[in-house]
Write a protein that holds these residues in place. Structure first.
Motif, short mmCIF file in Angstrom:
data_model
loop_
_atom_site.label_atom_id
_atom_site.label_comp_id
_atom_site.label_asym_id
_atom_site.label_seq_id
_atom_site.Cartn_x
_atom_site.Cartn_y
_atom_site.Cartn_z
N HIS A 163 26.09 25.41 48.65
CA HIS A 163 27.39 25.77 49.21
C HIS A 163 27.66 27.23 48.88
CE1 HIS A 163 29.58 25.88 45.37
NE2 HIS A 163 29.14 24.68 45.08
N PHE A 164 28.52 27.86 49.66
CA PHE A 164 28.91 29.24 49.43
C PHE A 164 29.90 29.32 48.27
CE2 PHE A 164 28.08 29.65 54.17
CZ PHE A 164 26.92 30.37 54.03
N TYR A 165 30.01 30.53 47.71
CA TYR A 165 30.98 30.77 46.63
C TYR A 165 32.14 31.66 47.07
CZ TYR A 165 28.86 28.53 42.55
OH TYR A 165 28.40 27.62 41.63
N GLY A 166 32.24 31.92 48.36
CA GLY A 166 33.42 32.64 48.85
C GLY A 166 33.28 34.14 48.96
N HIS A 167 32.09 34.69 48.65
CA HIS A 167 31.90 36.13 48.69
C HIS A 167 30.55 36.49 49.33
CE1 HIS A 167 35.30 37.46 46.12
NE2 HIS A 167 35.18 36.23 45.63
N GLY A 168 30.49 37.70 49.85
CA GLY A 168 29.25 38.23 50.40
C GLY A 168 29.39 39.72 50.59
N THR A 169 28.28 40.39 50.87
CA THR A 169 28.31 41.84 51.09
C THR A 169 27.21 42.24 52.05
OG1 THR A 169 28.44 43.97 49.96
CG2 THR A 169 26.78 42.43 49.16
N PHE A 170 27.46 43.30 52.81
CA PHE A 170 26.48 43.83 53.75
C PHE A 170 25.61 44.89 53.09
CE2 PHE A 170 29.56 42.17 56.79
CZ PHE A 170 28.76 41.69 57.83
N SER A 171 24.41 45.08 53.65
CA SER A 171 23.61 46.24 53.29
C SER A 171 24.31 47.49 53.81
CB SER A 171 22.20 46.13 53.88
OG SER A 171 22.26 46.01 55.30
N PHE A 174 16.91 34.39 47.29
CA PHE A 174 16.31 34.64 45.98
C PHE A 174 17.32 34.27 44.90
CE2 PHE A 174 17.61 38.75 47.87
CZ PHE A 174 18.63 39.12 47.01
N PRO A 175 16.86 33.99 43.67
CA PRO A 175 17.77 33.63 42.58
C PRO A 175 18.74 34.76 42.25
CG PRO A 175 15.52 33.01 42.03
CD PRO A 175 15.44 33.88 43.25
N SER A 176 19.95 34.38 41.86
CA SER A 176 20.99 35.37 41.57
C SER A 176 20.87 35.94 40.16
CB SER A 176 22.36 34.73 41.74
OG SER A 176 22.61 33.79 40.71
N GLY A 177 20.03 35.34 39.34
CA GLY A 177 19.89 35.79 37.96
C GLY A 177 20.73 35.00 36.98
N GLY A 178 21.37 33.92 37.46
CA GLY A 178 22.20 33.12 36.57
C GLY A 178 22.75 31.91 37.28
N VAL A 179 23.77 31.29 36.68
CA VAL A 179 24.41 30.09 37.22
C VAL A 179 25.79 30.46 37.75
CG1 VAL A 179 25.36 27.82 36.59
CG2 VAL A 179 23.16 28.57 35.65
N GLY A 180 26.16 29.86 38.86
CA GLY A 180 27.51 30.03 39.40
C GLY A 180 27.83 31.43 39.87
N PRO A 181 26.98 32.06 40.71
CA PRO A 181 27.30 33.40 41.20
C PRO A 181 28.55 33.37 42.07
CG PRO A 181 25.53 32.47 42.50
CD PRO A 181 25.78 31.51 41.37
N HIS A 182 29.49 34.25 41.79
CA HIS A 182 30.73 34.27 42.57
C HIS A 182 30.78 35.55 43.40
CE1 HIS A 182 34.60 32.55 43.55
NE2 HIS A 182 35.17 33.72 43.34
N ASP A 183 31.29 36.61 42.84
CA ASP A 183 31.36 37.87 43.59
C ASP A 183 30.02 38.60 43.54
OD1 ASP A 183 32.52 39.87 45.08
OD2 ASP A 183 33.98 40.46 43.57
N GLY A 204 22.84 51.95 47.39
CA GLY A 204 22.46 51.24 48.61
C GLY A 204 21.22 50.37 48.46
N ALA A 205 20.66 50.33 47.27
CA ALA A 205 19.41 49.60 47.05
C ALA A 205 19.53 48.51 46.01
CB ALA A 205 18.31 50.59 46.63
N THR A 206 20.73 48.36 45.42
CA THR A 206 20.92 47.43 44.31
C THR A 206 22.15 46.56 44.56
OG1 THR A 206 20.03 49.11 42.82
CG2 THR A 206 21.17 47.25 41.80
N LEU A 207 22.03 45.29 44.21
CA LEU A 207 23.15 44.38 44.21
C LEU A 207 23.56 44.09 42.78
CD1 LEU A 207 21.81 41.76 46.81
CD2 LEU A 207 23.65 43.39 47.23
N VAL A 208 24.86 43.99 42.54
CA VAL A 208 25.34 43.51 41.25
C VAL A 208 26.04 42.18 41.50
CG1 VAL A 208 27.48 44.90 41.43
CG2 VAL A 208 26.74 44.00 39.21
N VAL A 209 25.70 41.18 40.69
CA VAL A 209 26.18 39.81 40.90
C VAL A 209 26.93 39.33 39.67
CG1 VAL A 209 25.54 37.43 41.46
CG2 VAL A 209 24.18 39.33 42.37
N ALA A 210 28.11 38.76 39.90
CA ALA A 210 28.89 38.14 38.82
C ALA A 210 28.49 36.68 38.73
CB ALA A 210 30.38 38.27 39.11
N ASN A 211 27.61 36.37 37.81
CA ASN A 211 27.20 34.98 37.57
C ASN A 211 28.18 34.36 36.58
OD1 ASN A 211 24.63 34.59 39.09
ND2 ASN A 211 23.98 36.32 37.85
N GLY A 212 29.07 33.53 37.08
CA GLY A 212 30.15 33.00 36.25
C GLY A 212 29.70 32.05 35.16
N GLY A 213 28.49 31.49 35.30
CA GLY A 213 27.94 30.64 34.26
C GLY A 213 28.36 29.19 34.32
#
Length: 351
Positions: free
Chosen positions: A106-114, A149-158, A165-174
């Motif tokens: 399921h989605f977590y309510g957030h997304g971003t464009f390149s 691909f994996p978000s790097g953790g559990v419960g990614p939100h924002d 322009g080449a990096t994503l930062v992900v808030a993995n809420g845990g």
């Protein structure tokens, strides 16, 4: 031959037809989801002064939206845990695509464009495996899902795109959740939130994990300055007698981390709803609908605290901030107020 020429001419004309831009829909500065008094939901464009430039219906409660960097096109996400994301032409109101995550997600309510607008990235929950995922959608092929691909953790939100322009930062809420138990939090005793930095191909660059005292501080929402500084807003999952900071600022390039004590568990009732940061990274604003407070910090020091009932949405505008409330108010960066017969939802998305 004539038919073939006509077909090719039509294809060429279509490729040269200019796409609608944000100027074509009244030049909004922000997007926000909301609810009408009759209980129906919508997505709106807002000017810097809080005037509505367009209203588009949504099938259910929205959370955040992702704004295409060039086209007047928005992706409206359902509130977590949601299984729809709708791509909307903001000029015509036409639903151009509806995104559905793979089975078991399921989605977590957030997304971003390149940066070039050719790809959309979405935060997702692989709930049976209890892992966070990032979905990748090809905009040029009608938002076709092309990778994950994996978000790097559990419960990614924002999730935000970094200035390079080449990096994503992900808030993995845990926090581990599962649709069978609704919004119940299944792993509070063992949760491990983090901030992860990933290349656009999913390669993990680095992870920031706070110390053991902050283990129950779920990292939820993000704001990114052009300097590369990342402000992150947290939501405390422990007892409210604790008085830990709920706001952090991290700069991956230097490893610098600052936790802002005035945005505390007790003062903000354990909950930050949104966060915004000016382009130069000097000023940060946070909101808490639970405490009804908006706080502003300059270089780590609180410079303003304003009481606003059910305040949550906040976005930077120049050197100041625009905010929205569940009571329909919009406050501009100049301090002017507008009220609409709407309950604004959690987030104010900058265009």
């Amino acid at each position: 031959m004539a038919n073939r020429r006509s077909f090719l001419a039509g294809m060429l004309a279509a490729s040269l037809t200019p796409k609608t831009t944000w100027a074509d829909v009244g030049g909004p500065a922000f997007l926000s989801a909301g609810k009408r008094p009759d209980g129906t939901f919508l997505l709106c464009g807002l000017t810097a002064e809080g005037e509505i430039t367009f209203k588009l219906p949504l099938p259910a409660r929205g959370h955040a939206a992702a704004a295409h960097p060039e086209r007047a096109q928005a992706v409206a996400f359902a509130r977590r845990p949601g299984t729809f994301a709708i791509v909307i032409d903001c000029l015509t109101g036409t639903e151009e695509a509806r995104l559905t995550p793979p089975e078991g997600r399921h989605f977590y309510g957030h997304g971003t464009f390149s940066a070039d607008g050719t790809l959309l990235f979405t935060t997702e929950n692989d709930f049976d495996a209890a892992r966070g995922m990032v979905g990748v959608w090809d905009v040029t092929r009608g938002y076709r899902r092309v990778a994950e691909f994996p978000s790097g953790g559990v419960g990614p939100h924002d999730m935000k795109l970094m200035p390079d322009g080449a990096t994503l930062v992900v808030a993995n809420g845990g926090i581990e959740t599962h649709p069978e138990t609704g919004r119940a939090k299944l792993n509070i005793p063992t949760m491990r939130p983090n901030l992860s930095y990933l290349r656009l191909d999913g390669s993990l660059l680095s992870v920031l994990e706070l110390d053991a005292a902050h283990r129950k501080n779920s990292i939820r929402h993000l704001a990114v300055a052009k300097t590369g500084a990342v402000a992150f807003a947290m939501q405390w999952q422990g007892d409210l007698y604790e008085d830990l900071p709920l706001l952090g600022i991290h700069t991956a390039s230097t490893g610098a981390l600052e936790l802002i004590e005035d945005a505390s568990v007790r003062r903000m009732e354990g909950y930050l709803g949104s966060v915004a940061m000016t382009d130069d990274g000097a000023r940060v604003a946070t909101t808490s609908p639970r405490s009804g407070l908006l706080q502003v910090f300059e270089r780590g020091r609180m410079t303003d605290e304003v009481s606003k009932r059910d305040v949550c949405g906040v976005a930077a505008m120049g050197h100041g901030f625009v905010s929205t409330t569940g009571t329909g108010h919009v406050t501009s960066a100049r301090g002017t107020h507008t009220r609409h017969a709407l309950a604004w939802d959690n987030h104010l998305v900058s265009l």
